[in-house]
Design an enzyme around this catalytic site. Structure first.
Site, mmCIF file in Angstrom:
data_model
loop_
_atom_site.group_PDB
_atom_site.id
_atom_site.type_symbol
_atom_site.label_atom_id
_atom_site.label_comp_id
_atom_site.label_asym_id
_atom_site.label_seq_id
_atom_site.Cartn_x
_atom_site.Cartn_y
_atom_site.Cartn_z
ATOM 1 N N ASP A 58 29.302 32.011 48.087
ATOM 2 C CA ASP A 58 29.022 31.391 49.440
ATOM 3 C C ASP A 58 28.242 30.361 49.505
ATOM 4 O OD1 ASP A 58 30.738 33.386 50.413
ATOM 5 O OD2 ASP A 58 29.473 34.720 50.934
ATOM 6 N N ASP B 23 36.755 40.325 47.201
ATOM 7 C CA ASP B 23 35.450 40.069 47.536
ATOM 8 C C ASP B 23 34.427 40.776 47.034
ATOM 9 O OD1 ASP B 23 33.605 38.353 48.668
ATOM 10 O OD2 ASP B 23 34.406 38.258 50.816
ATOM 11 N N GLU C 188 30.832 41.685 42.837
ATOM 12 C CA GLU C 188 29.547 41.888 41.744
ATOM 13 C C GLU C 188 28.826 43.147 41.529
ATOM 14 O OE1 GLU C 188 28.633 40.044 45.067
ATOM 15 O OE2 GLU C 188 30.323 38.718 44.230
#
Length: 806
Positions: free
Chosen positions: A482, A409, A412
């Protein structure tokens, strides 16, 4: 006199040899020098290098005159191969021609243009389109760089990453390309004309396409560095890009089953209980995902250990899941809390970025209490020692338990409370600004490389939230972040996944049902959401990964009612349909690895000559046979009430150049027209291209429950066709050494004959004998996901060639 002639003759000879060796060509004050794989020259104080990497791929590098260039690409792993090409010159233009490309350089202006080997124009640089602007990058004197191009006015282009704009063709847009939660940027696009362009820069970049031109502009760059490749069509361009940046390895078979997840399962009993409930219900399931905070408090963020007291025996938890023939992947992050072992080892070595990230508070309550900052920081994956440390704790704490894969997760990474000076953070390769967008590539690559070093018995499977060019080589599936729960968000995922696939990264999915339920006050009690979820799971069944996930409410099938309830039955129907297509899906995954194919295929890939298909953003091919037309608007709920009494429809376009079979009815329809298809809550329009051969697998509870010894082989007549059934050991890397088998099926439409070719290859556990139940699909026969009452032929196959007349 004779001695003088001999003397000067010898001098002239040496001069000629020197000129031949350097191959300097003088042209009106300009010159170029031939190199091992192209040429280089200086024009208007800009050094330009043209380098053939293959007959169909050329690299262009530009930098200010006198600048020493020593760039190592993070994305490109191919070394230039020896390529035959010719150089000719006419006045101010020098032309380089290989077997696949023509590159023309204007020696006065430095402008470049690119053509096919037949002389058809692909694209050109814009006159005066190159820009270098002095830039101070955290004390390093460098440049901001920009290059503009000229495209045809009505030329569709695709790619650029995961975008939430809902567009297929990406003309007339402007993007600020910095990796984010729901948008992942890859500075690569490809054209309907059969070429691609990769801008090899990792800093924040602006892409712009308007009436003035098409351009990439990056904040930091020692040089302009881009690649042009010509593949002839979308598949060919993707093959060029993967040749340049790496091939996609195979995932295990079980990853193509159904995955259940949520934010978050709060105890090991809850996690194991979900798998047990699916088994009790008889609903197929292959994967369960453990989300964050199994490590305890946010000060222990990403400790890669089960320190939360609700997980007292993690080895038993993993064993319990495995004993039910399911698999588990687990959340790991790119950041660490200040009390973790990783933080304490990395911090003294300067391996962290000093910037705001998630979580913002050390307390787990929502909303974050900022009076107690978490102290969590992203680590520097560009540092090879930091990657070693990351894997050391991952291996010790989780891989040793038998965890099957990694949910990486925030790759980035999350950048919160952003300050301009955050980009001045120094990484192992320079400023964070310089390498910003490549963070996910190296973070994911670090885990893949280390696991491959440890074992070849288990394939790497990584689910991650961000990606950059070349990431396909690291066994990673990227999801779209998300996203919210809405009909528009569902529709936007289609174009997002298709354009991402067109960047040569083939594995993608979205959170089925959307992540945030904030617009639905009654959560799962809202009939509009239940309808949305049913439609999203239908779409998810035809994505590379089928994964239900989200916050605010659980998403397990039993949260949507019971057998006999329309939404529950629709969900179950598509999970079962997914499993019946596993032989088709797994064989398609082999086509990706072996032949540079794609699973989610924008219509431009198979119908580039059909102009009406080029900008359709709500249909696509799944593999090369099945046309998928998701339903992306509500039809059966209003004013908090469900009403299924009247069957609604959606319009869709059947691409020209093929005849189509309605998957559900077997009815045949000519392509090149818009039709209306009835869409009750359990029907998503699916069409199969004439000439297709589709294997249908057994009804199972998990992917490897039954052998494929009794497959149904559906033949869709109307055109010649072929399909290759691929099989191996399902979860190791022996296939890289040729340990697998293929069986080629060929349909001769004129003679109505199906030929099953001789089996090629073998592997341990391979079926020596099996039955193929062959059926020629027609209206009402072998349609949909129902049982076929009678087959046209049942053949016993032992690996020898068989021909069957139907």
């Amino acid at each position: 006199m004779n001695n003088k002639i001999k003397k000067y003759g010898k001098y002239n000879m040496f001069l000629m040899i020197f000129m031949i060796l350097t191959i300097n060509v003088i042209c009106q004050g300009q010159s170029y020098q031939k190199t091992d794989n192209g040429i280089k020259t200086v024009i208007n104080s800009v050094e330009t290098e043209i380098q053939f990497y293959s007959p169909s791929t050329v690299r262009i590098v530009k930098y200010p005159e006198g600048k020493m260039l020593n760039k190592k690409s993070l994305s490109v792993i191919k070394a230039p191969q020896k390529t035959e090409y010719n150089i000719t010159q006419a006045e101010d233009e020098v032309t380089l021609k290989s077997e696949g490309l023509i590159v023309i350089l204007n020696l006065k202006t430095g402008q470049l243009s690119f053509k096919t080997s037949k002389g058809e124009t692909l694209l050109s640089e814009q006159a005066s389109g190159v820009k270098f602007t002095d830039f101070d990058d955290a004390g390093n004197k460098t440049y901001s760089v920009s290059q503009s191009y000229v495209l045809d006015k009505d030329e569709p282009i695709y790619g650029l990453g995961i975008l939430q704009q809902g567009k297929m063709s990406l003309r007339n847009i402007r993007l600020h390309m910095v990796q984010g939660n729901t948008q992942d940027f890859v500075p690569f696009f490809q054209s309907v004309k059969g070429y691609g362009l990769f801008w090899d820069n990792y800093s924040p970049t602006d892409f712009a396409d308007n009436q003035e031109g098409t351009s990439f502009s990056s904040e930091v760059g020692d040089c302009i560095d881009y690649y042009v490749m010509y593949g002839g069509n979308a598949d060919g361009v993707i093959a060029c890009m993967r040749d340049l940046t790496g091939q996609a390895p195979m995932f295990p078979l079980w990853t193509y089953g159904y995955w259940q997840s949520k934010e978050r399962y709060k105890s090991q009993d809850e996690t194991v209980g979900v798998v047990r409930k699916y088994r009790e219900l008889g609903v197929p399931l292959d994967g369960i995902i453990q989300d964050w905070q199994y490590w305890g408090s946010n000060y222990l963020w990403n400790a890669m250990e089960f320190l939360n007291e609700e997980f007292p025996n993690p080895q038993k938890m993993v064993n319990d899941v495995h004993n039910m023939n399911a698999h588990m992947i687990i959340s790991i992050w790119s950041s660490f809390g200040p009390m973790t072992k990783q933080y304490r080892e990395m911090e003294p070595k300067g391996m962290f970025l000093d910037m705001g990230t998630w979580p913002q508070s050390g307390l787990t309550a929502w909303p974050p209490n900022r009076e107690y900052p978490s102290g969590v920081k992203p680590y520097d994956p560009f540092n090879p020692e930091a990657r070693d440390i990351y894997w050391k704790y991952l291996n010790q704490g989780l891989f040793s338990l038998g965890i099957d894969g990694w949910w990486m997760d925030s790759t980035e990474p999350d950048h919160l409370d952003s300050r301009p000076t955050d980009f001045d953070n120094q990484t192992y390769l320079g400023s964070f600004r310089k390498v910003r967008n490549a963070y996910p590539l190296v973070a994911v690559g670090g885990v893949y490389d280390h696991q491959r070093e440890v074992t070849s018995d288990k394939r790497v499977f990584i689910l991650t939230r961000s990606a950059f060019a070349g990431q396909q080589r690291y066994g990673a599936n990227t999801w779209s972040g998300d996203v919210t729960s809405s009909w528009s968000a569902l529709k936007n995922q289609i174009a997002a996944g298709l354009n991402f696939s067109l960047t040569a990264i083939p594995y993608w999915n979205s959170d089925i049902g959307g992540f945030f339920l904030s617009r639905y006050r009654n959560k799962l009690g809202d009939p509009d959401y239940r309808e949305l979820y049913a439609r999203w799971i239908q779409f998810g069944a035809f994505c590379p990964m089928m994964r239900s996930h989200g916050a605010d409410a659980p998403r397990e099938i039993y949260q949507f009612g019971k057998k006999g309830d329309k939404v529950y039955d629709a969900i179950e129907k598509y999970i079962n349909l997914r499993y019946s297509l596993l032989p088709y899906i797994y064989s398609t995954s082999w086509d990706i690895t072996a032949n540079q194919s794609s699973m989610m295929r924008a219509l431009v890939m198979d119908f580039a000559s059909d102009k009406q298909a080029l900008n359709i953003n709500d249909e696509y091919m799944f593999g090369k046979s099945i046309l998928v037309c998701p339903v992306t608007e509500g039809m059966y709920s209003s004013n908090m009430q469900e009403n299924f009494s009247t069957v609604k429809s959606r319009n869709l376009y059947l691409p020209e150049g093929a005849e189509w079979f309605d998957f559900w009815t077997g009815e045949t329809i000519k392509g090149g027209q818009t039709i209306s298809k009835e869409t009750p809550i359990d029907i998503m329009p699916l069409y199969v291209k004439a000439g297709s051969i589709i294997p249908i697998g057994p009804k199972v509870q998990y992917a490897e429950e039954k052998k494929w010894d009794n497959l149904q082989i559906r033949v869709y007549e109307g055109a010649d066709g072929e399909f290759t059934l691929y099989e191996d050991e399902n979860d190791n890397y022996n296939y890289e050494n040729g340990v697998y088998s293929t069986i080629a099926f060929n349909w001769d439409d004129v003679n109505m004959t199906l030929t099953i070719g001789e089996r090629k290859g073998e592997f341990p556990g391979m079926l020596k004998e099996r039955k193929f139940n062959i059926v020629k699909v027609s209206k009402g026969k072998a349609a949909g996901d129902g049982v076929v009452e009678k087959f046209d032929e049942v053949v016993t196959y032992t690996g020898k060639k068989i021909s069957v007349k139907l």
